[in-house]
Design an enzyme around this catalytic site. Structure first.
Site: not given
Length: 460
Positions: A11, A266
């Site tokens: 990220v 995720c």
């Protein structure tokens, strides 16, 4: 604007690079000095299409820098994005150790007013944890600086993260302060030139929105896998069911593919974290628990099919299988929660050997499953199939859509294909000469076709 990104993982690296691409001046900080040194040399730790080119361009322009120094980077920045990892703890909850550690470091080194943006995926209440941790560090120093903590969850899809970041379908901001909202609007203004996609809400709602999105996607996948099992029992075709269901405008076609289970950094993590969070609230999240159970079960489905197929041929021990695709999805080298790793472990325990190939994830896979007497890493698909008793497709890379079956047939020991991603047509595979076993569809056997053909009278 001068922006600091803490954490150069998936990220942080994508976010920092894309922020620099949009004209901001970005410093990416990581406490791993070796990693920082490699990044400064243009060596990136992840595979993501388009990222390396973008990173090198912005480093050359001077808009993107990498460091391991908190004091200097905080002095030069007015906004700090927290992009550190929040892995699954032993109890399934989100491990906030890195969040707390980075927050304490911010409080220990900040030298002026600062806006702190939590971009990591975190449970509701984490912004308050960051606020308290930073304030405690400031109090210990005996200094008084103004700061605010806002939530700005990421919605990046691995394999398409650069495009998702540069052209977001929504930007969620959680804050109760108008001043913080204005700063965030300024940061994201270059991303909103086509149309406004920024949503302002309270912090808790923003924090839970990320979890809700991933849980919704996970639910669709697990539901289709559940329906696939029913299809197999009654002789239906899950691919045709998908088309019928997806044509409903209220449902749509995305994330309706049955397969060998979802993985990655995720979906599995976020479902488990929300189950744990709900338990902590005294709330029994039964549907979330079911989503997780179905997915864990689904990761063993292909092994079960292989075991059943080879039962009459002496079992799996001593046999060799080609595994095509190791990453949890195409266009990434991420092996976290990958279904292929589960299958490989089961096959090795059963006494089988594996020949592995993935277009990108081989270096990472060799660390997770070291080469050995029964583990061989092949240079391509054909080499992987050489001398094998079956091929197993576990990741739907584009290059696997049109395998050269003519070449494959010359090296395979037995024409058997297990399709963990339903990429091929049972009828076509049967005609080529394969015994074809997939998910949510009837098995197709080459011998059955031959028997059927011999029963058809030939017209003179």
């Amino acid at each position: 604007m001068e922006i600091l990104i803490i954490g150069t993982g998936y990220v942080g690296l994508v976010t920092g690079t894309c922020m620099a691409e949009m004209g901001h001046h970005v410093i990416c900080l990581d406490i791993n000095e070796e990693k920082v040194a490699q990044l400064n040399q243009g060596i990136i730790p992840i595979y993501e299409p388009g990222l390396h080119e973008l990173l090198m361009r912005n480093v050359a322009s001077g808009r993107l820098k990498f460091t391991s120094s908190y004091p200097q980077s905080l002095t030069d920045s007015k906004v700090c994005f927290l992009c550190v990892d929040t892995p699954v703890a032993a109890d399934g909850s989100a491990n906030l150790h890195q969040i707390r550690s980075a927050s304490a470091a911010i409080g220990a080194h900040m030298s002026g007013d600062l806006l702190i943006v939590v971009k990591s995926t975190v449970p509701p209440g984490t912004a308050s944890v960051v606020q308290k941790t930073v304030q405690e560090a400031l109090d210990e120093r005996g200094v008084l600086y103004g700061f605010d903590v806002v939530s700005n969850p990421e919605f990046l899809k691995e394999g398409n993260a650069v495009n998702d970041c540069l052209k977001p379908d929504r930007v969620v901001i959680g804050t109760n302060r108008a001043e913080s909202s204005e700063i965030m609007k300024e940061i994201y203004a270059p991303f909103m030139l086509n149309h406004e996609r920024l949503m302002i809400m309270d912090v808790a709602s923003a924090e839970i929105t990320k979890y809700a999105s991933n849980i919704m996607l996970a639910a669709r996948i697990s539901l289709m896998n559940e329906l696939a099992g029913i299809c197999e029992k009654v002789g239906a075709n899950i691919d045709k069911v998908r088309l019928g269901v997806g044509s409903d405008s209220r449902i749509g076609y995305q994330f309706l593919y049955a397969g060998a289970g979802y993985g990655g950094s995720c979906l599995p993590k976020d479902v488990k974290a929300m189950i744990s969070f709900a338990n902590g609230l005294g709330y029994n999240a039964e549907m979330l628990q079911s989503i997780n159970r179905v997915n864990e079960r689904q990761k063993h489905v292909i092994f079960g099919k292989m075991k059943a197929y080879f039962e009459k041929a002496g079992g799996l021990a001593g046999k060799t299988f080609a595994i095509l695709g190791l990453s949890f999805k195409p266009d990434t080298d991420d092996l976290r929660e990958a279904s292929a790793l589960v299958l490989i472990e089961e096959l090795l325990k059963a006494g089988a050997s594996v020949r592995l190939f993935d277009p990108v994830a081989m270096p990472a896979a060799k660390k997770a499953v070291p080469p050995g007497e029964r583990v061989f890493y092949a240079k391509d698909e054909i080499s992987a199939a050489d001398g094998c008793d079956a091929i197993v497709l576990m990741t739907e890379w584009k290059q696997f859509r049109f395998l050269d079956f003519e070449k494959v047939s010359t090296v395979l020991k037995k024409m058997v294909f297990f399709d963990g991603r339903n990429q091929y047509s049972p009828d076509k595979m049967q005609k080529i000469g394969f015994d074809y076993i997939s998910i949510g569809k009837k098995n197709a056997y080459a011998d059955s076709l031959k028997k059927t053909e011999t029963q058809i009278p030939v017209t003179p």
